[in-house]
Design an enzyme around this catalytic site. Sequence first.
Site, PDB file in Angstrom:
ATOM      1  N   HIS A  95       8.012 -26.703   0.735  1.00  0.00           N
ATOM      2  CA  HIS A  95       7.268 -27.834   0.180  1.00  0.00           C
ATOM      3  C   HIS A  95       6.095 -27.355  -0.657  1.00  0.00           C
ATOM      4  O   HIS A  95       5.195 -28.136  -0.966  1.00  0.00           O
ATOM      5  CB  HIS A  95       6.805 -28.743   1.319  1.00  0.00           C
ATOM      6  CG  HIS A  95       7.963 -29.223   2.135  1.00  0.00           C
ATOM      7  ND1 HIS A  95       8.747 -30.291   1.747  1.00  0.00           N
ATOM      8  CD2 HIS A  95       8.529 -28.732   3.254  1.00  0.00           C
ATOM      9  CE1 HIS A  95       9.722 -30.462   2.638  1.00  0.00           C
ATOM     10  NE2 HIS A  95       9.620 -29.512   3.555  1.00  0.00           N
ATOM     11  N   LYS A 132     -13.878   1.440  -3.269  1.00  0.00           N
ATOM     12  CA  LYS A 132     -14.816   1.792  -2.193  1.00  0.00           C
ATOM     13  C   LYS A 132     -16.003   2.556  -2.765  1.00  0.00           C
ATOM     14  O   LYS A 132     -17.154   2.296  -2.418  1.00  0.00           O
ATOM     15  CB  LYS A 132     -14.132   2.709  -1.172  1.00  0.00           C
ATOM     16  CG  LYS A 132     -13.233   2.013  -0.195  1.00  0.00           C
ATOM     17  CD  LYS A 132     -12.817   3.043   0.867  1.00  0.00           C
ATOM     18  CE  LYS A 132     -11.636   2.561   1.663  1.00  0.00           C
ATOM     19  NZ  LYS A 132     -11.084   3.601   2.538  1.00  0.00           N
ATOM     20  N   GLU A 145       0.850  -1.196   0.000  1.00  0.00           N
ATOM     21  CA  GLU A 145       0.000   0.000   0.000  1.00  0.00           C
ATOM     22  C   GLU A 145       0.891   1.254   0.000  1.00  0.00           C
ATOM     23  O   GLU A 145       0.518   2.305  -0.493  1.00  0.00           O
ATOM     24  CB  GLU A 145      -0.940   0.004   1.213  1.00  0.00           C
ATOM     25  CG  GLU A 145      -2.215   0.769   0.958  1.00  0.00           C
ATOM     26  CD  GLU A 145      -3.264   0.625   2.047  1.00  0.00           C
ATOM     27  OE1 GLU A 145      -3.021   1.048   3.175  1.00  0.00           O
ATOM     28  OE2 GLU A 145      -4.359   0.105   1.759  1.00  0.00           O
TER      29      GLU A 145
END
Length: 521
Positions: free
Chosen positions: A368, A485, A337
């Site tokens: 793994h 938003k 950000e």
Amino acid sequence: MKPSSTTTSALNPGYLSRSIGPLHINLDRQLYNISHVLSFEQSEANQRLSSFIQKMFSGQVVNGTEQRPAGHWALRAACNAQAYPAPVSLLVNGRDEIELARQVQEHMQLFVEQVRSGRYTTPDGVRYDSILHLGIGGSDLGPRLLNDVFSKLELGGEDAMKIRFAANVDFHEMKAALAALNPKTTLVVTASKSFSTRETLHNAQHIFKWLDSAGPDYRGKALVAATCKPSKAMELGIPPERIFEFSETVGGRYSLWGPVSIGVRMVHGNLVFNELLEGAALMDGHVLQSKASQCIPTLLAMSDLYNLEQGVASLMLSPYDSRLSQLVPYLQQLWMESLGKGVNNHGELLYKPSCPILWGDVGTNGQHAFFQMLHQSRIASSVELMAIIHPNHDEEQSHQVLLSHALAQSEAFSVGRLNSMEELADTVNNFKACPGKRPVQMVFMDSLTPYSLGALLAMWEHRTAALAAMQNINPFDQWGVELGKGIAEQLEHSVPPGEAPAENPVTAHFINHFLKNAGQR
Ligand SMILES: O=P(O)(O)OC[C@H]1O[C@H](O)[C@H](O)[C@@H](O)[C@@H]1O
């Protein structure tokens, strides 16, 4: 391709090692070398960085688009002045923000003590046994990380309060959190810098009803807020004496040092939290008094920048300690950000990525899963491996195995494995070739404590800001987040059972899909 045993690092191992307090880094196996480091000291990027550091610690504007200083460091400076080589200051419109941080800290400590000791009780005169923390992004990830680490360090004592987090507006998360809580004995911390985040406010409204379901008296005593907007918290009915204010200059993703972590203080105690702040202040002092070639966050940022310039736009972080499993999610917000920007401080377009994608998982688990890609694919990534020297258990052999894996991976990424001439001629064996020369760095910590964690997290903040300053971008704004938003706000009226049609045809198509399938459960 030559193995790295012929490179400078092998001739002079440790030449790019640096230490401060409990933290030690080694960059011998990175792409850049000491001559890059020394030439950086003469560069314009270094001048920009020095001026940025000086401006930040004297309260000048470093967040240009919002015309604000950056004051997160004041939350640790407020109680650790001795760690700073010279007095630091942060005045905003005549208000001394370091003094504000000190006062709020005192206020928090008092309240935390009252709650922990059982002097602040439920309406039934019973000690609060739980906390529900509401908040998202920077108002969630930091406290969540701290709580996770401190819990694993077993510092809270046997009668420690329980804490649950609900960040997402996805009700499944809330449902799981509430399943463990009793509305009669739970304090609710609403953490939101802006006190206007949709998810958090929606969740808060739900929780008010939940508290009221226990009886009319519970809500009034249970509500606590951490915010920069006390008036908005008051409008929601949170009493002023339980609103813990912090400065607008503290960015959400830099805010874990202050009021947003009040729930963590309640569970783990003020002493633990103060050690965290002390560790962070140590790092501030280190940054303020070290030249670039000696400064740990700067050296790491220099390497990040060099890698970006070489086209390496990925950074895989693997802490070899399961107690740090929440570190990567926390750092992803801080790093991406802050650094994921498209323009510089002059508003000019950037033509190259300014932010390596940060990802990873704890070792040895990652080995793994995705390490294969790092060892053999053509996707370029830098690798950062973290190891803790002294564990918090007595199983020496387990720890030996764990450390041996961390060191083995560092060597494998760097040195690789070259095929012999015979193997090269053999297609089957050729599949085993690992070219090595992956840029890899090590971070060692003496042990994992609140103090060393504080130093580590502050190191990452400074590294993030340094990489931004070197590139002349703003690490304190996040305009990209706003777009989604705004659209979501409009779409709330379109998504079933909403009425208004969506304007965008593809979005409208998705909504039709929801509608068609809505009745088919
Ligand atoms: O603390 P709040 O104001 O509720 O904000 C919560 C989060 O909102 C947005 O997503 C921002 O991009 C984040 O930086 C912030 O941490």
